[in-house]
Design a protein around this motif. Sequence first.
Motif, mmCIF file in Angstrom:
data_model
loop_
_atom_site.group_PDB
_atom_site.id
_atom_site.type_symbol
_atom_site.label_atom_id
_atom_site.label_comp_id
_atom_site.label_asym_id
_atom_site.label_seq_id
_atom_site.Cartn_x
_atom_site.Cartn_y
_atom_site.Cartn_z
ATOM 1 N N LEU A 136 0.950 0.033 11.682
ATOM 2 C CA LEU A 136 0.908 0.562 10.316
ATOM 3 C C LEU A 136 2.258 1.162 9.944
ATOM 4 N N SER A 137 2.667 0.908 8.715
ATOM 5 C CA SER A 137 3.958 1.429 8.266
ATOM 6 C C SER A 137 3.983 2.951 8.283
ATOM 7 N N GLY A 138 2.844 3.579 7.972
ATOM 8 C CA GLY A 138 2.771 5.029 8.023
ATOM 9 C C GLY A 138 2.920 5.579 9.423
ATOM 10 N N PHE A 139 2.689 4.759 10.422
ATOM 11 C CA PHE A 139 2.867 5.171 11.807
ATOM 12 C C PHE A 139 4.326 5.025 12.238
ATOM 13 N N LEU A 140 5.010 4.012 11.719
ATOM 14 C CA LEU A 140 6.397 3.761 12.120
ATOM 15 C C LEU A 140 7.406 4.547 11.297
ATOM 16 N N PHE A 141 7.130 4.710 9.999
ATOM 17 C CA PHE A 141 8.118 5.300 9.088
ATOM 18 C C PHE A 141 7.558 6.548 8.424
ATOM 19 N N LYS A 142 8.479 7.372 7.983
ATOM 20 C CA LYS A 142 8.096 8.560 7.229
ATOM 21 C C LYS A 142 7.835 8.197 5.769
ATOM 22 N N ALA A 143 7.705 9.201 4.921
ATOM 23 C CA ALA A 143 7.269 8.967 3.538
ATOM 24 C C ALA A 143 8.254 8.113 2.752
ATOM 25 N N ASP A 144 9.552 8.165 3.074
ATOM 26 C CA ASP A 144 10.528 7.377 2.326
ATOM 27 C C ASP A 144 10.485 5.895 2.677
ATOM 28 N N ASP A 150 8.661 10.263 14.364
ATOM 29 C CA ASP A 150 9.054 10.852 15.637
ATOM 30 C C ASP A 150 8.616 10.002 16.841
ATOM 31 N N GLN A 151 7.472 9.309 16.745
ATOM 32 C CA GLN A 151 6.968 8.532 17.875
ATOM 33 C C GLN A 151 7.362 7.063 17.829
ATOM 34 N N ALA A 152 7.920 6.609 16.714
ATOM 35 C CA ALA A 152 8.279 5.195 16.577
ATOM 36 C C ALA A 152 9.322 4.743 17.598
ATOM 37 N N PRO A 153 10.415 5.481 17.835
ATOM 38 C CA PRO A 153 11.416 5.011 18.808
ATOM 39 C C PRO A 153 10.835 4.802 20.203
ATOM 40 N N TYR A 154 9.953 5.695 20.627
ATOM 41 C CA TYR A 154 9.371 5.558 21.964
ATOM 42 C C TYR A 154 8.465 4.334 22.056
ATOM 43 N N ALA A 196 11.520 -6.201 3.593
ATOM 44 C CA ALA A 196 12.610 -6.849 4.311
ATOM 45 C C ALA A 196 13.424 -5.829 5.099
ATOM 46 N N ALA A 197 13.655 -4.674 4.512
ATOM 47 C CA ALA A 197 14.431 -3.630 5.194
ATOM 48 C C ALA A 197 13.669 -3.089 6.403
ATOM 49 N N GLN A 198 12.363 -2.910 6.289
ATOM 50 C CA GLN A 198 11.577 -2.410 7.411
ATOM 51 C C GLN A 198 11.552 -3.424 8.570
ATOM 52 N N ALA A 199 11.372 -4.696 8.248
ATOM 53 C CA ALA A 199 11.368 -5.718 9.294
ATOM 54 C C ALA A 199 12.723 -5.797 9.982
ATOM 55 N N ALA A 200 13.792 -5.734 9.198
ATOM 56 C CA ALA A 200 15.131 -5.786 9.779
ATOM 57 C C ALA A 200 15.399 -4.572 10.664
ATOM 58 N N ARG A 201 14.887 -3.419 10.267
ATOM 59 C CA ARG A 201 15.092 -2.195 11.061
ATOM 60 C C ARG A 201 14.394 -2.305 12.418
ATOM 61 N N LEU A 234 -7.980 3.300 2.864
ATOM 62 C CA LEU A 234 -7.895 2.696 4.192
ATOM 63 C C LEU A 234 -7.381 1.260 4.098
ATOM 64 N N ALA A 235 -7.875 0.501 3.127
ATOM 65 C CA ALA A 235 -7.421 -0.885 2.960
ATOM 66 C C ALA A 235 -5.948 -0.929 2.580
ATOM 67 N N GLN A 236 -5.519 -0.027 1.710
ATOM 68 C CA GLN A 236 -4.109 0.003 1.313
ATOM 69 C C GLN A 236 -3.215 0.388 2.494
ATOM 70 N N ALA A 237 -3.684 1.301 3.329
ATOM 71 C CA ALA A 237 -2.901 1.683 4.507
ATOM 72 C C ALA A 237 -2.783 0.519 5.494
ATOM 73 N N MET A 238 -3.825 -0.300 5.614
ATOM 74 C CA MET A 238 -3.773 -1.457 6.517
ATOM 75 C C MET A 238 -2.846 -2.542 5.972
ATOM 76 N N ASN A 239 -2.746 -2.632 4.653
ATOM 77 C CA ASN A 239 -1.836 -3.628 4.079
ATOM 78 C C ASN A 239 -0.374 -3.257 4.281
ATOM 79 N N ASN A 240 -0.094 -1.980 4.389
ATOM 80 C CA ASN A 240 1.271 -1.529 4.660
ATOM 81 C C ASN A 240 1.493 -1.556 6.173
ATOM 82 N N ARG A 241 2.155 -2.595 6.646
ATOM 83 C CA ARG A 241 2.238 -2.792 8.092
ATOM 84 C C ARG A 241 3.495 -3.575 8.451
ATOM 85 N N VAL A 242 3.836 -3.501 9.726
ATOM 86 C CA VAL A 242 4.914 -4.310 10.316
ATOM 87 C C VAL A 242 4.313 -5.078 11.489
#
Length: 285
Positions: A136-144, A150-154, A196-201, A234-242
Amino acid sequence: MYRRRMHEDEEDNHDRWLISYADFITLLFAFFVVMYATSTINLNKYQALSNAVVTAFQGKPGQTPSMDIQNPSSLQNQSAILKPLPLNYLYQEKKQRDQEKMYALGQQLANMLAPWIEQKKIIVSQGEFGIDIVMLSGFLFKADGMTLSDQAPYVLKLIGGQLKKELRSIQVEGHMDRHMFAHEVSPDIRRWEMTAAQAARVAAILNTRGIPNKRLSASGLADTRPVSSSENDLAQAMNNRVVIRVLTAESNAQQASNNMMQLQIDPGDGAALQQPAAEISAARP
């Protein structure tokens, strides 16, 4: 009075050992011939000989094993044994082995990411094209949407450490819900740019973990492939993903084949536009 011998005693022949030596060499040569013959056994003849010996000792006297040549089923079985394996069978066998390897890889990733899978932050699944690690994007990235949490790099370090051992191509896809940036002037452009920026990151971080650039690709798909069309949060959060997809050997080979079979289309005259697509490249100005 002693009688005189009629004949003188013959002298002993000291070369008689040559006869024994020649016999030994002959036997040795015969031994090696037999050893060579047994090392190249014809299985059919060996089976016939084995049946004949068994019949001679267990069957009736004078009875010999009969080869059921006239039996169609016997001929069919023999032809099935001698017939080479079809290419389709070999292809399916290779594909099956690769699928088993992919399943084992997916199991290792699932065990490694178990704490976040239990929290519904990550999903590991096996599909037609390979293993999908959905985060989920909310798990990997912050609000911006661009700053790593904090846990994404690990987590990405764990994934990269496991995937660098696999000589497989990896695709990173960014996805977003259609409601994102809905109140901005150009929401579609913002969704394309952000995914595209999130996938590249994510791909860049995997590269720093030891995965070569030639095995990585990144693409942003905006809101074109939602997993749910519901309106709830919940559905919108699942759509925001990498999605990190580890390709199978078949998908990787197909992708390489498509790249090699690219055909350049040169500009032509107006008549070329009326021709079939396969003939456009033949037109020249």
